[in-house]
Design an enzyme around this catalytic site. Structure first.
Site: not given
Ligand code: GLY
Length: 377
Positions: A88, A149
């Site tokens: 992330d 994600d």
């Molecule tokens: N990227 C983590 C979530 O959407 O919870």
């Protein structure tokens, strides 16, 4: 109405600057307050992004000063490598230092953002040809695992290719995007949250979930990450199948909404009065559909279709799910879910929901598209 919604959000943000005292909001925990941290969560870029959007819209110094402070904090997070052992990095640095570079051409912010792209590329796994989402290299469970994600982390790499002239960032991001399209998106345009590959051979193994209802269900926020993520990969790569996938995933999302237009947390969960929503998924999908619309020609009927679908979603969020009129609220949107399955903040504010809601409003009202790519790209 958009102006009123933006003004509500900016008023809350201005009050939050004083309340948060340099800390970063993550999610709420059943009340009207955000749980704060010292810039060590995967979500901390969203606060930075909210501050930059607020500054771009209002030009008020209070937002600028607070936004620059967050970038300083992201600089020391990088120097000390705090909480960067996951994919992330793209969320964190696109919305903080890259935003500062985009808005005011700050060279230090640019250098920090390139460094962040390098840290993200440390997660490239040559044998399985993917960016590992979670955990250390060779981790038995997560070593060969991609998650949908991650598509929102790829713009950091596409951007770095352009900022440095080194095409490797783009090439590896493109391999990951196409692998995600092939394995995470199913034939009916629904999606897996995650997919496993053999770490030695790269063979595809199986789809699964982490936050969804069950392995084969469609976790609503994952579908929204796909909508926006494939649209952003198309923005950089201009390969038509990526835009087509974003559009098809959007139609699936829209066709599976309940009557009030705001998604439940998983499209396959039984819909009862107790079932939780995920307002953040609707906010992400709305911003993603505005991104799709932005790339279509005026003569394309899909342009109006996706813009209207997004505008309807934002209206529903404002009218039914926002904190308007709640003086003490620290969040913009109620009824987001972090992880219903994991029992973590299942019906709460989420800082990413607030960010995408404000980004969608900014796109509708002012054509400010967030910080995933350079302006005019
Ligand atoms: N990227 C983590 C979530 O959407 O919870």
């Amino acid at each position: 109405m958009w102006k009123q919604a933006i003004e509500d959000a900016l008023r809350i943000t201005e009050a939050n600057i004083g309340k948060f005292k340099g800390k970063f909001p993550h999610v709420s925990d059943g009340g009207t307050n955000y749980v704060l941290n010292d810039n060590n969560e995967w979500t901390d870029g969203f606060w930075s992004g909210i501050l930059w959007l607020a500054y771009e819209y209002s030009k008020k110094e209070i937002f600028h000063e607070a936004a620059v402070k967050t970038v300083d904090s992201f600089n020391s997070r990088m120097e000390n490598r705090v909480g960067l052992e996951h994919h992330d990095i793209g969320f964190l640095y696109s919305l903080s230092s890259k935003a500062q570079w985009i808005i005011e051409g700050d060279e230090q912010a640019k250098a920090l953002t390139v460094k962040a792209a390098d840290v993200l590329l440390e997660r490239w796994r040559e044998k399985s040809q993917l960016l590992q989402a979670w955990g250390p290299k060779d981790d038995p469970d997560n070593g060969g695992r991609i998650i949908i994600d991650c598509l929102l982390n790829l713009p950091l790499l596409y951007w770095a290719a352009e900022a440095t002239g080194d095409s490797r960032y783009r090439e590896l991001a493109a391999i990951h995007a196409h692998k995600s399209r092939r394995f995470l998106v199913r034939g009916d345009d629904s999606s897996y949250h995650t997919f496993y590959f053999d770490q030695e051979t790269g063979d595809s193994l199986r789809g699964g979930t982490h936050q969804g209802f069950r392995d084969g269900s469609t976790w609503t926020r994952g579908q929204a990450w796909g909508i926006y993520g494939f649209a952003l990969s198309y923005r950089y790569l201009k390969q038509p199948e990526l835009l087509e996938t974003a559009k098809r995933m959007s139609r699936y999302f829209l066709e599976h909404l309940p009557e009030d237009g705001v998604a439940y947390w998983d499209f396959d969960v039984p819909q009862t009065p107790e079932s939780k929503r995920d307002s953040s998924a609707s906010a992400i999908a709305a911003a993603g559909m505005l991104e799709i619309a932005d790339m279509l020609l005026d003569s394309d009927p899909d342009k109006d279709f996706f813009r209207k679908a997004a505008a309807d979603a934002v209206s529903a969020l404002y009218e039914l799910y926002s904190t308007r009129g709640e003086a003490e609220a620290e969040g913009f949107l109620k009824h987001g879910s972090y992880s219903v399955r994991g029992g973590a903040s299942p019906d709460d504010y989420t800082i990413w929901g607030d960010y995408y809601y404000l980004e969608a409003l900014m796109r509708l009202e002012r054509q400010i598209p967030g910080y995933w790519y350079e302006r005019g790209r």
